[in-house]
Design a protein around this motif. Structure first.
Motif, PDB file in Angstrom:
ATOM      1  N   ILE A  17       0.816  -1.217   0.000  1.00 44.35           N
ATOM      2  CA  ILE A  17       0.000   0.000   0.000  1.00 44.35           C
ATOM      3  C   ILE A  17       0.850   1.268   0.000  1.00 44.35           C
ATOM      4  CG2 ILE A  17      -2.005  -1.045   1.097  1.00 44.35           C
ATOM      5  CD1 ILE A  17      -0.973   0.595   3.656  1.00 44.35           C
ATOM      6  N   GLY A  18       2.129   1.132  -0.217  1.00 47.82           N
ATOM      7  CA  GLY A  18       2.962   2.322  -0.371  1.00 47.82           C
ATOM      8  C   GLY A  18       3.352   2.993   0.928  1.00 47.82           C
ATOM      9  N   ALA A  19       3.118   2.326   2.071  1.00 50.08           N
ATOM     10  CA  ALA A  19       3.517   2.933   3.343  1.00 50.08           C
ATOM     11  C   ALA A  19       5.007   2.692   3.615  1.00 50.08           C
ATOM     12  CB  ALA A  19       2.680   2.385   4.487  1.00 50.08           C
ATOM     13  N   GLU A  20       5.572   1.692   2.919  1.00 49.05           N
ATOM     14  CA  GLU A  20       7.008   1.415   2.996  1.00 49.05           C
ATOM     15  C   GLU A  20       7.486   1.144   1.574  1.00 49.05           C
ATOM     16  OE1 GLU A  20       9.165   0.967   5.585  1.00 49.05           O
ATOM     17  OE2 GLU A  20       7.919   0.693   7.358  1.00 49.05           O
ATOM     18  N   THR A  21       8.776   1.326   1.326  1.00 49.99           N
ATOM     19  CA  THR A  21       9.278   0.942   0.012  1.00 49.99           C
ATOM     20  C   THR A  21      10.220  -0.234   0.183  1.00 49.99           C
ATOM     21  OG1 THR A  21      10.768   2.800   0.319  1.00 49.99           O
ATOM     22  CG2 THR A  21       9.113   3.021  -1.401  1.00 49.99           C
ATOM     23  N   ALA A  22      10.184  -1.130  -0.792  1.00 51.88           N
ATOM     24  CA  ALA A  22      11.026  -2.318  -0.735  1.00 51.88           C
ATOM     25  C   ALA A  22      12.472  -1.920  -0.966  1.00 51.88           C
ATOM     26  CB  ALA A  22      10.579  -3.321  -1.788  1.00 51.88           C
ATOM     27  N   GLU A  56       4.124  -5.522  -9.750  1.00 53.59           N
ATOM     28  CA  GLU A  56       3.364  -5.119 -10.929  1.00 53.59           C
ATOM     29  C   GLU A  56       1.892  -5.247 -10.643  1.00 53.59           C
ATOM     30  OE1 GLU A  56       4.326  -7.193 -14.471  1.00 53.59           O
ATOM     31  OE2 GLU A  56       6.355  -6.359 -14.611  1.00 53.59           O
ATOM     32  N   MET A  57       1.128  -4.284 -11.165  1.00 53.57           N
ATOM     33  CA  MET A  57      -0.322  -4.353 -11.011  1.00 53.57           C
ATOM     34  C   MET A  57      -0.899  -4.244 -12.412  1.00 53.57           C
ATOM     35  SD  MET A  57      -2.702  -3.982  -8.378  1.00 53.57           S
ATOM     36  CE  MET A  57      -4.482  -3.764  -8.407  1.00 53.57           C
ATOM     37  N   HIS A  58      -1.770  -5.149 -12.780  1.00 54.88           N
ATOM     38  CA  HIS A  58      -2.345  -5.186 -14.132  1.00 54.88           C
ATOM     39  C   HIS A  58      -1.242  -5.136 -15.188  1.00 54.88           C
ATOM     40  CE1 HIS A  58      -6.133  -4.716 -12.231  1.00 54.88           C
ATOM     41  NE2 HIS A  58      -5.916  -3.480 -11.856  1.00 54.88           N
ATOM     42  N   GLY A  59      -0.137  -5.796 -14.917  1.00 54.15           N
ATOM     43  CA  GLY A  59       0.935  -5.873 -15.895  1.00 54.15           C
ATOM     44  C   GLY A  59       1.814  -4.643 -16.000  1.00 54.15           C
ATOM     45  N   LYS A  60       1.478  -3.605 -15.195  1.00 54.47           N
ATOM     46  CA  LYS A  60       2.305  -2.398 -15.257  1.00 54.47           C
ATOM     47  C   LYS A  60       3.096  -2.259 -13.958  1.00 54.47           C
ATOM     48  CE  LYS A  60      -1.373  -0.235 -16.638  1.00 54.47           C
ATOM     49  NZ  LYS A  60      -2.536   0.391 -16.983  1.00 54.47           N
ATOM     50  N   PRO A  61       4.281  -1.678 -14.029  1.00 53.83           N
ATOM     51  CA  PRO A  61       5.059  -1.487 -12.797  1.00 53.83           C
ATOM     52  C   PRO A  61       4.237  -0.705 -11.760  1.00 53.83           C
ATOM     53  CG  PRO A  61       6.373  -0.925 -14.706  1.00 53.83           C
ATOM     54  CD  PRO A  61       4.997  -1.192 -15.212  1.00 53.83           C
ATOM     55  N   TYR A  62       4.344  -1.154 -10.522  1.00 56.93           N
ATOM     56  CA  TYR A  62       3.509  -0.574  -9.471  1.00 56.93           C
ATOM     57  C   TYR A  62       4.414  -0.203  -8.298  1.00 56.93           C
ATOM     58  CZ  TYR A  62       0.241  -0.866  -5.485  1.00 56.93           C
ATOM     59  OH  TYR A  62      -0.468  -0.628  -4.342  1.00 56.93           O
ATOM     60  N   ALA A  63       4.536   1.092  -8.015  1.00 59.46           N
ATOM     61  CA  ALA A  63       5.382   1.509  -6.893  1.00 59.46           C
ATOM     62  C   ALA A  63       4.788   2.756  -6.243  1.00 59.46           C
ATOM     63  CB  ALA A  63       6.810   1.785  -7.368  1.00 59.46           C
ATOM     64  N   PRO A  64       3.669   2.594  -5.526  1.00 59.70           N
ATOM     65  CA  PRO A  64       3.038   3.765  -4.913  1.00 59.70           C
ATOM     66  C   PRO A  64       3.903   4.314  -3.777  1.00 59.70           C
ATOM     67  CG  PRO A  64       2.035   1.776  -4.092  1.00 59.70           C
ATOM     68  CD  PRO A  64       3.016   1.350  -5.138  1.00 59.70           C
ATOM     69  N   HIS A  65       3.841   5.630  -3.589  1.00 57.34           N
ATOM     70  CA  HIS A  65       4.628   6.232  -2.510  1.00 57.34           C
ATOM     71  C   HIS A  65       3.789   6.504  -1.282  1.00 57.34           C
ATOM     72  CE1 HIS A  65       8.122   6.543  -5.004  1.00 57.34           C
ATOM     73  NE2 HIS A  65       7.380   7.070  -5.966  1.00 57.34           N
ATOM     74  N   THR A  66       2.470   6.570  -1.464  1.00 61.83           N
ATOM     75  CA  THR A  66       1.594   6.823  -0.323  1.00 61.83           C
ATOM     76  C   THR A  66       0.382   5.903  -0.432  1.00 61.83           C
ATOM     77  OG1 THR A  66       0.359   8.472  -1.556  1.00 61.83           O
ATOM     78  CG2 THR A  66       2.190   9.282  -0.219  1.00 61.83           C
ATOM     79  N   PRO A  67      -0.284   5.660   0.688  1.00 63.88           N
ATOM     80  CA  PRO A  67      -1.497   4.837   0.655  1.00 63.88           C
ATOM     81  C   PRO A  67      -2.560   5.426  -0.276  1.00 63.88           C
ATOM     82  CG  PRO A  67      -0.729   5.048   2.889  1.00 63.88           C
ATOM     83  CD  PRO A  67       0.133   5.946   2.066  1.00 63.88           C
ATOM     84  N   ALA A 117      -1.791   4.373  -3.712  1.00 65.40           N
ATOM     85  CA  ALA A 117      -2.113   2.956  -3.869  1.00 65.40           C
ATOM     86  C   ALA A 117      -3.613   2.781  -4.059  1.00 65.40           C
ATOM     87  CB  ALA A 117      -1.636   2.180  -2.643  1.00 65.40           C
ATOM     88  N   MET A 118      -4.387   3.552  -3.301  1.00 63.04           N
ATOM     89  CA  MET A 118      -5.845   3.492  -3.369  1.00 63.04           C
ATOM     90  C   MET A 118      -6.308   3.818  -4.781  1.00 63.04           C
ATOM     91  SD  MET A 118      -8.070   3.138  -0.732  1.00 63.04           S
ATOM     92  CE  MET A 118      -8.296   4.204   0.648  1.00 63.04           C
ATOM     93  N   LYS A 119      -5.704   4.835  -5.366  1.00 57.15           N
ATOM     94  CA  LYS A 119      -6.092   5.243  -6.723  1.00 57.15           C
ATOM     95  C   LYS A 119      -5.746   4.159  -7.735  1.00 57.15           C
ATOM     96  CE  LYS A 119      -6.095  10.205  -6.065  1.00 57.15           C
ATOM     97  NZ  LYS A 119      -5.154  11.257  -5.723  1.00 57.15           N
TER      98      LYS A 119
END
Lengths: 509, 337
Positions: A53-58, A64-75, A78-80
């Motif tokens: 949910i973007g509260a921490e970064t790896a 990946e989400m829906h085949g696209k890179p996914y790296a949210p910075h904030t919850p 991530a919600m969007k």
């Protein structure tokens, strides 16, 4: 039916200073499924969810989400993108209404001429609640007027609706221990919403200590242990025993915990708890601690073990029952009174915050719990304090340039040894060790176990809440297991017959 | 598999404790209204002349300035901050406003424009202290205290020692006149209350202030623009302080720095006595209305009872301690500094 892949997690690793919280995790999340995550405390489930949910970064790895890179910075980001989480600690604003909470941050559609159309917002919020079969909550009520379970349902409704609003290709909802405050009926209700959500192509990730619930709702179960995903299996023909076995951590050799040095405690009871209660935290705890004994207490978060120790060391007040120290009933107004009147001292879990004073030197820290030994003509003598500190530095082989060294600069292991030096200097003989090896590297850990054995040899008694289950079992003479505020089982743990982790876990969950 | 239906004892106990706590909170939230009613009855009995139409008019008049001041502070306190700048700033606004309307010191005659300029000046000042707080991460307490001192200096400088007397007839009648028995200045205060009410309950701003005060971390995660919301709070405070400075000067008939003195403390008392928590996230403008009434009623009755002004100040101090003691959460391990 073909399952649609929503999220792929590849090689995700999270390194915190001193600990590897997640180690190379691969995981897939499919639309239409409930994915159960299980594991002990600290196994890495929470960290993984925080990354999702973007509260921490790896530290490394990709999502990946829906085949696209996914790296949210904030919850909120991530919600969007379609990933929302229902937090265990609720995130509702107490003095706003249910509707305001459901739509906070998303009010645009109700704003006209800068004013919020409260009526329409309330109506829509009511519909959201109805959609989840929640009929007993009015959307215009302020949240602080609701009871805890209702608040939880509002929280769930809020996340369901905000993720649902962005729904399209399929969203993921994370539930972290969602049932802990719900009644059986409400749990069943929640499970129905979860299933309905899944039939629409969304995925729900369900994290719980309650294995029976995970087995009831999940389609697939991932088991986490020590930051690794150890297994992943469909929820078919599983039994709890198999899962318990996969969850427990590795067992270290007896040598590691100096089990050969474990002594048989004396007969004298130094501390006895009789029907000790703290309303809402633990109930009817009966416990005896003998002279020279190491007693381990196990339990998941919320089992009441921390609260029990806080009461014993005088930091919290009990609401019922008795504490007997060497046969005498005692009540403590503060930890300082517990130390003076009953010789009880606790080593807190958060060393940097509660255990040491980083700005002070090692010798000042060491004499902090007992100034009597270093007083001369009524004032504290620096000279005596330093002599005392030198003695413990040698005894515990603390690596220090000098006793004038500021403790804030020391490594975890050495700082913890300074804490132990303070404990020894205090002269107290009932010690409560809350995670005595937290944030300490492996080498220093075994030294600390040796110090703990030394302390027991001196005839002092210890209560240990271990960093891991294995540690608690390895160190203790006896192990008490707590669940929902009650002691569910007492195990004997002699050197030649240590209980198995699996057996203990069964009583914890 | 056998299903366990085990509702743990401590789970039940925990629920009961929560219920008890929320009942207690509900009781406390109504306490200010009860106290106000009690005081009105008490003073009607023991203070001669309290329960009369003339005194009601007096009360309405005395309520005006403290109410506007506390409405300004309500949003600041709701988000968990404090602001002390009014002491100097309201004095400054009053001073320059008096110098711009028809007055004893110069030939200016700007009328309403003068008021507008003075109020805008107040907004500018609070906006600047807001930016210093938000961007510089300095505590509002310290920033506003310093700003107060600065503006106090500017106020005295503006009239160079001798304050201007207001000679504009419109304003001199305004201070004394009334419509339907309610003093003009009180209408301004009531209008401000209505605006504040709308701000709190009918705008996003109101929800966001509450969210920030309750838990700034949550507010941030929800996606609230924290800095912008805080900045708006300071703008609102500026409007209120501007009006207070203007009303104070009109009431006094001259623009001197003293308008701002003894303003902030009663206003904070009103906000807190009304039930708004000093740590933020709880209470609001309705509480402030009740709180301002309580403080006004007490001050009014103490005068009627012939109590010395110094004792009145002491009483106010005791009220605020009592109010805070009742309203804050209690617990053995609560760390308060």
């Amino acid at each position: 039916m073909e399952r649609k892949l929503l999220m792929t997690i590849r090689g995700v690793t999270k390194q915190y200073p001193g600990t590897l919280a997640l180690n190379n995790i691969d995981m897939d999340v499919y639309g239409g499924e409930v994915l159960g995550l299980i594991g002990e405390n600290g196994a890495g489930k929470s960290t993984l969810m925080k990354i999702m949910i973007g509260a921490e970064t790896a530290t490394s790895g990709t999502l990946e989400m829906h085949g696209k890179p996914y790296a949210p910075h904030t919850p909120i980001e991530a919600m969007k993108l379609g990933v929302g989480m229902v937090f265990q600690e609720q995130s509702l604003i107490m003095n706003l209404t249910v509707a305001q909470n459901i739509y906070i941050g998303r009010e645009e559609q109700y704003v006209k001429h800068a004013l919020v159309d409260t009526r329409r917002m309330n109506e829509d919020a009511q519909k959201v609640l109805q959609g989840l079969e929640i009929t007993n909550i009015k959307s215009g009520t302020r949240v602080n007027r609701l009871d805890f379970a209702d608040r939880q349902m509002v929280e769930i409704a809020k996340v369901f609706d905000s993720v649902g609003a962005s729904e399209g290709e399929g969203s993921i909802i994370l539930l972290d221990e969602p049932t802990s405050v719900l009644s059986e009926k409400e749990i069943q209700q929640l499970f129905r919403h979860v299933r309905r959500l899944c039939t629409r192509g969304n995925a729900v990730i369900f994290v719980s200590h309650k294995l029976d619930e995970v087995m009831e709702i999940a389609d697939r179960i991932c088991v986490f242990k020590d930051g690794c995903k150890v297994d992943e299996m469909p929820n078919e023909n599983l039994d709890e025993g198999i899962l318990y076995e996969k969850m427990v951590g590795k067992t270290a050799s007896g040598e590691y915990y100096h089990v050969a040095r474990q002594r048989v405690p004396e007969q004298d009871v130094v501390l006895e708890l009789r029907k000790l209660c703290k309303r809402g935290y633990f109930a009817d705890v009966d416990l005896q601690l003998h002279k020279g004994e190491i007693l381990g207490i196990c339990g998941v978060v919320g089992s009441g073990k921390e609260d029990l120790c806080a009461v014993i060391c005088g930091d919290e007040d009990p609401t019922g029952g008795e504490i007997l120290v060497r046969g005498q009933s005692q009540r403590f107004a503060s930890p300082s009174q517990a130390r003076k009147a009953a010789s009880i001292l606790s080593v807190p879990r958060e060393r940097r915050v509660e255990g040491i004073i980083g700005e002070l030197s090692a010798y000042e820290n060491i004499c902090m719990s007992n100034f009597d030994g270093v007083r001369q003509n009524g004032v504290i003598s620096d000279k005596l304090a330093k002599v005392q500190a030198e003695k413990y530095v040698q005894e515990l082989s603390i690596k220090l340039p000098s006793v004038n060294q500021r403790v804030g600069r020391l490594s975890g292991g050495n700082a913890q040894k300074v804490v132990f030096a303070r404990i020894l200097a205090s002269g107290c003989d009932i010690l409560i060790l809350d995670h005595p090896t937290r944030g300490v590297d492996v080498g220093a850990k075994t030294e600390i176990y040796s110090i703990i054995r030394d302390i027991a040899d001196q005839g002092k008694s210890l209560i240990v809440l271990g960093d891991t289950l294995d540690e608690t079992i390895g160190l203790s003479n006896r192990v008490a297991v707590m669940k929902d505020g009650e002691i569910t089982k007492m195990f004997d743990a002699p050197p030649d017959g240590k209980p198995e982790q699996v057996d203990i876990v069964k009583y914890m969950m | 598999m056998e299903k366990q239906v085990h509702v743990s004892r401590i789970g039940e106990e925990f629920k009961q404790e929560m219920k008890k706590q929320s009942q207690r909170e509900r009781f406390i939230s109504w306490a200010p209204v009860g106290i106000l009613a009690f005081l009105v009855v008490l003073f009607s009995i023991i203070a001669q002349g309290f329960f009369s139409l003339t005194n009601l008019q007096n009360l309405l008049k005395q309520l005006a300035i403290p109410l506007v001041m506390s409405l300004g502070l309500t949003f600041v306190i709701l988000m968990g901050s404090t602001d002390l700048s009014a002491q100097g700033l309201a004095g400054f606004v009053g001073a320059i406003m008096a110098l711009m309307v028809v007055n004893s010191k110069n030939a200016n005659n700007m009328g309403f424009l003068g008021i507008l300029i003075a109020v805008v000046a107040a907004i500018l000042v609070t906006a600047i202290s807001g930016i210093i707080h938000i961007k510089g991460k300095l505590p509002t307490f310290m920033v506003s205290y310093a700003v107060s001192s600065i503006m106090q200096g500017f106020a005295v400088l503006s009239y160079k020692g001798e304050p201007a007397l207001i000679r504009d007839e419109f304003f001199t009648t305004m201070s004394q006149g009334s419509f339907l028995g309610i003093p003009y200045l009180t209408y301004i205060a009531l209008a401000m209350f209505v605006i504040a009410y709308v701000l709190q309950f009918k705008t996003r701003f109101g929800s966001y202030v509450m969210a920030i005060g309750d838990n700034e971390g949550i507010a941030k995660n929800i996606g609230v623009n924290i800095d912008l919301t805080k900045f708006k709070v300071f703008l609102w405070l500026g409007v209120c302080i501007g009006l207070v400075g203007f009303m104070g000067a009109v009431r006094l008939g001259r623009g001197e720095v003293g308008i701002g003195s003894n303003l902030v403390f009663p206003a904070i008392t009103s906000v807190v006595v009304g039930g708004t928590s000093l740590s933020g996230g709880k209470g609001g403008v309705v509480n402030t209305l009740v709180g301002a009434m309580i403080v006004t009623v007490i001050n009014n009755a103490l005068v009627l009872l012939g109590v010395s002004p110094y004792v009145q100040q002491a009483v106010q101090g005791m009220i605020i301690i009592a109010a805070v003691a009742i309203s804050i959460p209690h617990g053995k391990n609560l760390i308060v500094k």
